[in-house]
Motif scaffolding. Structure first.
Motif, PDB file in Angstrom:
ATOM      1  N   PHE A 288      19.169  51.470 123.319  1.00  9.33           N
ATOM      2  CA  PHE A 288      19.405  52.390 122.217  1.00  9.33           C
ATOM      3  C   PHE A 288      19.480  51.620 120.910  1.00  9.33           C
ATOM      4  N   VAL A 289      18.796  52.145 119.890  1.00  5.29           N
ATOM      5  CA  VAL A 289      18.816  51.530 118.572  1.00  5.29           C
ATOM      6  C   VAL A 289      19.587  52.409 117.586  1.00  5.29           C
ATOM      7  N   ALA A 290      19.148  53.640 117.432  1.00  4.81           N
ATOM      8  CA  ALA A 290      19.774  54.535 116.453  1.00  4.81           C
ATOM      9  C   ALA A 290      19.353  55.962 116.743  1.00  4.81           C
ATOM     10  N   ALA A 291      20.141  56.898 116.235  1.00  2.00           N
ATOM     11  CA  ALA A 291      19.798  58.314 116.349  1.00  2.00           C
ATOM     12  C   ALA A 291      20.367  59.062 115.160  1.00  2.00           C
TER      13      ALA A 291
ATOM     14  N   SER B 178      23.404  51.481 117.382  1.00  2.00           N
ATOM     15  CA  SER B 178      23.907  50.479 118.307  1.00  2.00           C
ATOM     16  C   SER B 178      24.882  49.600 117.541  1.00  2.00           C
ATOM     17  N   ASP B 179      25.993  49.271 118.159  1.00  2.00           N
ATOM     18  CA  ASP B 179      27.004  48.456 117.479  1.00  2.00           C
ATOM     19  C   ASP B 179      26.438  47.110 117.043  1.00  2.00           C
ATOM     20  N   SER B 180      25.522  46.576 117.825  1.00  2.00           N
ATOM     21  CA  SER B 180      24.983  45.250 117.518  1.00  2.00           C
ATOM     22  C   SER B 180      23.988  45.264 116.372  1.00  2.00           C
TER      23      SER B 180
ATOM     24  N   PHE C  97      20.043  47.904 110.421  1.00  2.00           N
ATOM     25  CA  PHE C  97      19.094  49.000 110.626  1.00  2.00           C
ATOM     26  C   PHE C  97      19.682  50.295 110.072  1.00  2.00           C
ATOM     27  N   THR C  98      18.837  51.115 109.499  1.00  2.00           N
ATOM     28  CA  THR C  98      19.243  52.450 109.080  1.00  2.00           C
ATOM     29  C   THR C  98      18.211  53.458 109.551  1.00  2.00           C
ATOM     30  N   ILE C  99      18.678  54.668 109.809  1.00  2.00           N
ATOM     31  CA  ILE C  99      17.800  55.748 110.246  1.00  2.00           C
ATOM     32  C   ILE C  99      17.903  56.886 109.252  1.00  2.00           C
ATOM     33  N   SER C 100      16.785  57.520 108.985  1.00  2.00           N
ATOM     34  CA  SER C 100      16.772  58.642 108.055  1.00  2.00           C
ATOM     35  C   SER C 100      15.692  59.631 108.472  1.00  2.00           C
ATOM     36  N   ARG C 101      15.746  60.793 107.893  1.00  2.00           N
ATOM     37  CA  ARG C 101      14.711  61.786 108.184  1.00  2.00           C
ATOM     38  C   ARG C 101      14.286  62.477 106.900  1.00  2.00           C
TER      39      ARG C 101
ATOM     40  N   ASP D 297      14.759  40.810 117.894  1.00  2.00           N
ATOM     41  CA  ASP D 297      14.384  42.194 117.622  1.00  2.00           C
ATOM     42  C   ASP D 297      12.971  42.508 118.118  1.00  2.00           C
ATOM     43  N   THR D 298      12.281  41.503 118.590  1.00  3.34           N
ATOM     44  CA  THR D 298      10.931  41.707 119.115  1.00  3.34           C
ATOM     45  C   THR D 298      10.963  42.640 120.308  1.00  3.34           C
ATOM     46  N   ALA D 299      10.205  43.729 120.217  1.00  7.23           N
ATOM     47  CA  ALA D 299      10.202  44.748 121.268  1.00  7.23           C
ATOM     48  C   ALA D 299       9.192  45.827 120.909  1.00  7.23           C
TER      49      ALA D 299
END
Length: 126
Positions: free
Chosen positions: A47-50, A61-63, A68-72, A90-92
């Motif tokens: 999980f990264v963000a929601a 994610s706490d780590s 990181f930020t999420i927006s819509r 962060d490679t993925a």
């Protein structure tokens, strides 16, 4: 039918930034809980963000919180993941996900999301 398409991945250097975008069709992002997961080779999806449906409160994610930020954008029907100070770990492959029914307690579980994009590769070199 819900269709999620990610874009914005690529190869960057340590410390660089990237913004991933997720284009949604078949759903209104404001009425949908949208998020991001990532999966590195040989590892489970993480999980990264929601961003929760309705009011749009973000969760991280706490780590990763702080980098990181999420927006819509409800007009463009897009969700974004801004990633700063990228590190090799962060490679993925980063996946955009969505759910109309998820509850808060299940937000960080990949099994809670019915809709997934194809993923976009992010590679961070040292």
């Amino acid at each position: 039918q819900v269709h999620l398409v990610e874009s914005g991945g690529g190869s960057v250097q340590t410390g660089d930034s990237l913004r991933l975008a997720c284009s949604a069709s078949g759903v209104t992002v404001r009425h949908y809980t949208m998020g991001w997961f990532r999966q590195a080779p040989g590892q489970e999806r993480e999980f990264v963000a929601a961003i929760f449906r309705g009011g749009g409160r973000p969760y991280f994610s706490d780590s990763l919180k702080g980098r990181f930020t999420i927006s819509r954008d409800s007009v463009k029907n897009m969700v974004y993941l801004q990633m700063n100070s990228l590190q090799p770990e962060d490679t993925a492959v980063y996946y955009c996900v969505g759910s109309s029914t998820i509850i808060l307690s299940a937000l960080r579980s990949s099994k809670s999301y019915a809709d997934w994009g194809q993923g976009t590769q992010v590679t961070v070199s040292s």
